[in-house]
Write a protein that holds these residues in place. Structure first.
Motif, PDB file in Angstrom:
ATOM      1  N   ALA A  23       0.838  -1.203   0.000  1.00 13.60           N
ATOM      2  CA  ALA A  23       0.000   0.000   0.000  1.00 13.60           C
ATOM      3  C   ALA A  23       0.871   1.249   0.000  1.00 13.60           C
ATOM      4  O   ALA A  23       0.573   2.227  -0.708  1.00 13.60           O
ATOM      5  CB  ALA A  23      -0.938  -0.011   1.206  1.00 13.60           C
ATOM      6  N   MET A  24       1.941   1.236   0.762  1.00 11.72           N
ATOM      7  CA  MET A  24       2.828   2.407   0.822  1.00 11.72           C
ATOM      8  C   MET A  24       3.470   2.661  -0.541  1.00 11.72           C
ATOM      9  O   MET A  24       3.610   3.813  -0.966  1.00 11.72           O
ATOM     10  CB  MET A  24       3.919   2.212   1.891  1.00 11.72           C
ATOM     11  CG  MET A  24       3.436   2.365   3.314  1.00 11.72           C
ATOM     12  SD  MET A  24       2.572   3.918   3.653  1.00 11.72           S
ATOM     13  CE  MET A  24       3.912   5.101   3.582  1.00 11.72           C
ATOM     14  N   ALA A  25       3.840   1.580  -1.211  1.00 13.99           N
ATOM     15  CA  ALA A  25       4.441   1.734  -2.542  1.00 13.99           C
ATOM     16  C   ALA A  25       3.413   2.346  -3.501  1.00 13.99           C
ATOM     17  O   ALA A  25       3.726   3.266  -4.263  1.00 13.99           O
ATOM     18  CB  ALA A  25       4.916   0.376  -3.059  1.00 13.99           C
ATOM     19  N   LEU A  26       2.165   1.869  -3.433  1.00 17.98           N
ATOM     20  CA  LEU A  26       1.108   2.388  -4.312  1.00 17.98           C
ATOM     21  C   LEU A  26       0.787   3.849  -3.977  1.00 17.98           C
ATOM     22  O   LEU A  26       0.521   4.658  -4.869  1.00 17.98           O
ATOM     23  CB  LEU A  26      -0.164   1.541  -4.170  1.00 17.98           C
ATOM     24  CG  LEU A  26      -0.090   0.116  -4.721  1.00 17.98           C
ATOM     25  CD1 LEU A  26      -1.269  -0.723  -4.224  1.00 17.98           C
ATOM     26  CD2 LEU A  26      -0.061   0.127  -6.246  1.00 17.98           C
ATOM     27  N   ALA A  27       0.825   4.186  -2.701  1.00 19.36           N
ATOM     28  CA  ALA A  27       0.488   5.545  -2.260  1.00 19.36           C
ATOM     29  C   ALA A  27       1.398   6.575  -2.915  1.00 19.36           C
ATOM     30  O   ALA A  27       1.013   7.723  -3.107  1.00 19.36           O
ATOM     31  CB  ALA A  27       0.583   5.648  -0.742  1.00 19.36           C
ATOM     32  N   LYS A  28       2.599   6.154  -3.259  1.00 18.54           N
ATOM     33  CA  LYS A  28       3.576   7.102  -3.797  1.00 18.54           C
ATOM     34  C   LYS A  28       3.497   7.281  -5.306  1.00 18.54           C
ATOM     35  O   LYS A  28       4.220   8.083  -5.875  1.00 18.54           O
ATOM     36  CB  LYS A  28       4.980   6.667  -3.377  1.00 18.54           C
ATOM     37  CG  LYS A  28       5.160   6.890  -1.881  1.00 18.54           C
ATOM     38  CD  LYS A  28       6.426   6.330  -1.301  1.00 18.54           C
ATOM     39  CE  LYS A  28       6.347   6.505   0.221  1.00 18.54           C
ATOM     40  NZ  LYS A  28       7.401   5.921   0.964  1.00 18.54           N
ATOM     41  N   THR A  29       2.598   6.521  -5.952  1.00 21.77           N
ATOM     42  CA  THR A  29       2.552   6.589  -7.417  1.00 21.77           C
ATOM     43  C   THR A  29       1.650   7.695  -7.953  1.00 21.77           C
ATOM     44  O   THR A  29       1.812   8.127  -9.091  1.00 21.77           O
ATOM     45  CB  THR A  29       2.023   5.261  -8.014  1.00 21.77           C
ATOM     46  OG1 THR A  29       0.680   5.098  -7.542  1.00 21.77           O
ATOM     47  CG2 THR A  29       2.867   4.083  -7.571  1.00 21.77           C
ATOM     48  N   GLY A  30       0.631   8.088  -7.169  1.00 25.37           N
ATOM     49  CA  GLY A  30      -0.304   9.120  -7.632  1.00 25.37           C
ATOM     50  C   GLY A  30      -1.223   8.676  -8.741  1.00 25.37           C
ATOM     51  O   GLY A  30      -1.758   9.485  -9.488  1.00 25.37           O
ATOM     52  N   LYS A  31      -1.455   7.359  -8.866  1.00 27.85           N
ATOM     53  CA  LYS A  31      -2.279   6.870  -9.971  1.00 27.85           C
ATOM     54  C   LYS A  31      -3.739   6.596  -9.597  1.00 27.85           C
ATOM     55  O   LYS A  31      -4.545   6.219 -10.435  1.00 27.85           O
ATOM     56  CB  LYS A  31      -1.660   5.590 -10.548  1.00 27.85           C
ATOM     57  CG  LYS A  31      -0.435   5.867 -11.406  1.00 27.85           C
ATOM     58  CD  LYS A  31      -0.107   4.692 -12.306  1.00 27.85           C
ATOM     59  CE  LYS A  31      -0.008   3.404 -11.537  1.00 27.85           C
ATOM     60  NZ  LYS A  31       0.740   2.359 -12.139  1.00 27.85           N
ATOM     61  N   GLY A  32      -4.053   6.725  -8.333  1.00 25.48           N
ATOM     62  CA  GLY A  32      -5.437   6.494  -7.913  1.00 25.48           C
ATOM     63  C   GLY A  32      -5.839   5.026  -7.893  1.00 25.48           C
ATOM     64  O   GLY A  32      -6.960   4.675  -8.231  1.00 25.48           O
ATOM     65  N   LEU A 180      -3.442   6.289  -3.593  1.00 25.96           N
ATOM     66  CA  LEU A 180      -4.205   5.127  -3.153  1.00 25.96           C
ATOM     67  C   LEU A 180      -5.476   5.520  -2.429  1.00 25.96           C
ATOM     68  O   LEU A 180      -5.476   6.431  -1.590  1.00 25.96           O
ATOM     69  CB  LEU A 180      -3.330   4.297  -2.207  1.00 25.96           C
ATOM     70  CG  LEU A 180      -3.835   2.890  -1.886  1.00 25.96           C
ATOM     71  CD1 LEU A 180      -3.782   2.009  -3.123  1.00 25.96           C
ATOM     72  CD2 LEU A 180      -3.027   2.256  -0.768  1.00 25.96           C
ATOM     73  N   LEU A 181      -6.565   4.805  -2.760  1.00 28.11           N
ATOM     74  CA  LEU A 181      -7.832   4.980  -2.050  1.00 28.11           C
ATOM     75  C   LEU A 181      -8.159   3.656  -1.369  1.00 28.11           C
ATOM     76  O   LEU A 181      -7.917   2.592  -1.947  1.00 28.11           O
ATOM     77  CB  LEU A 181      -8.946   5.376  -3.019  1.00 28.11           C
ATOM     78  CG  LEU A 181      -8.726   6.707  -3.755  1.00 28.11           C
ATOM     79  CD1 LEU A 181      -8.018   6.484  -5.088  1.00 28.11           C
ATOM     80  CD2 LEU A 181     -10.042   7.419  -4.000  1.00 28.11           C
ATOM     81  N   VAL A 182      -8.666   3.728  -0.168  1.00 33.35           N
ATOM     82  CA  VAL A 182      -8.963   2.500   0.584  1.00 33.35           C
ATOM     83  C   VAL A 182     -10.426   2.521   1.012  1.00 33.35           C
ATOM     84  O   VAL A 182     -10.854   3.455   1.702  1.00 33.35           O
ATOM     85  CB  VAL A 182      -8.063   2.384   1.841  1.00 33.35           C
ATOM     86  CG1 VAL A 182      -8.224   1.010   2.480  1.00 33.35           C
ATOM     87  CG2 VAL A 182      -6.599   2.658   1.515  1.00 33.35           C
ATOM     88  N   GLY A 183     -11.191   1.507   0.621  1.00 33.79           N
ATOM     89  CA  GLY A 183     -12.607   1.417   0.995  1.00 33.79           C
ATOM     90  C   GLY A 183     -12.736   0.799   2.378  1.00 33.79           C
ATOM     91  O   GLY A 183     -12.334  -0.339   2.581  1.00 33.79           O
TER      92      GLY A 183
END
Ligand code: UDP
Length: 244
Positions: A23-32, A180-183
């Motif tokens: 999740a941390m890796a994804l959070a840094k991509t800015g791709k949603g 990253l968005l988390v439901g």
């Protein structure tokens, strides 16, 4: 990444620590990209509704939230490492966001709840940067996504309940500018203290659902589906639906 199919939903089989790392890796991509945490109710919903199944399949991370998913995976002879409940995942992720200076936005719940949640979370993690909040009762997506973008959020907790939150993340993820968005369903109510979580021993023995039912008897309509779900899991292989 290896996925484990549980009755049509492909779960990521990972520990909490691995999930947070990813999740941390994804959070840094800015791709949603987005994270979903399906319980049995959502797996059943996906079986009935192909569009919702597609939305779940579009998630970058699919974590097993309910104990029922773990039982079903066992019945299907493809056990998952363990539950990764959405709310525990959220706590672990916030600790990392605070440590690494990433910005969090809280979206959802009744007016005032997200503000209270933010205040409580700030107390628990003084270094956590909450860059904005918005309640979950709005008409148009666009202005909300634009607000999140303006706040320069890295991660958004989207707490609108299912299936609304998953659809919202799929439709608006890239527009928010967040990585990253988390439901997370009713988590903001828990952070705000308006809803209490089950005692730890109940969580450990897999009885959190019982506590929620006692506190909110109106959930019975949702919970009666669980035994049927497990019976369905037991017969799934015979139907040739195991995908193997
Ligand atoms: N909610 C919202 N907007 C809506 C409908 C629901 O913000 O249009 C919120 C609601 O206030 C609650 C959460 O979504 O905070 C749903 O909680 P619930 O416990 O039903 O979700 P679950 O975790 O069971 O999916």
């Amino acid at each position: 990444m290896k996925k484990t199919d549980v009755m049509g939903v492909a779960f990521d089989d990972m520990t909490m620590a691995e999930a947070v790392e990813r999740a941390m890796a994804l959070a840094k991509t800015g791709k949603g990209d987005y994270v979903v945490t399906p319980n049995p109710e959502l797996v059943l919903m996906a079986q009935k509704d192909p569009a919702y199944a597609e939305t779940l399949a579009g998630a970058a991370l699919t974590l097993p939230d309910g104990i029922g998913v773990i039982y079903a995976a066992k019945l299907l002879k493809r056990p998952l490492t363990g539950r990764v409940p959405g709310i525990d995942f959220a706590w672990a992720l916030m600790e990392r966001l605070a440590a690494e200076g990433e910005k969090l936005y809280l979206l959802g719940a009744k007016p005032g709840v997200a503000e209270q949640a933010a205040a409580n979370l700030k107390e628990k993690y003084p270094r956590l940067e909450i860059c904005g909040v918005h309640d979950g009762y709005f008409q148009e997506d666009g202005p909300v996504a634009a607000e999140i973008k303006a706040a320069q959020a890295d991660v958004v907790f989207v707490c609108l309940g299912a299936p609304k939150q998953e659809e919202w993340m799929r439709r608006n993820g890239p527009e928010t500018g967040a990585g990253l968005l988390v439901g997370l369903g009713g988590s903001l109510d828990v952070f705000a203290g308006t809803v209490r979580r089950a005692p730890e021993w109940m969580q450990k023995v897999g009885l959190e659902w019982l506590y929620r039912l006692i506190k909110q008897p109106s959930r019975i309509g949702r919970m009666v589906k669980l035994p049927g779900f497990l019976v369905k899991a037991a017969f799934w292989k015979n139907k040739g639906g195991d995908g193997s």
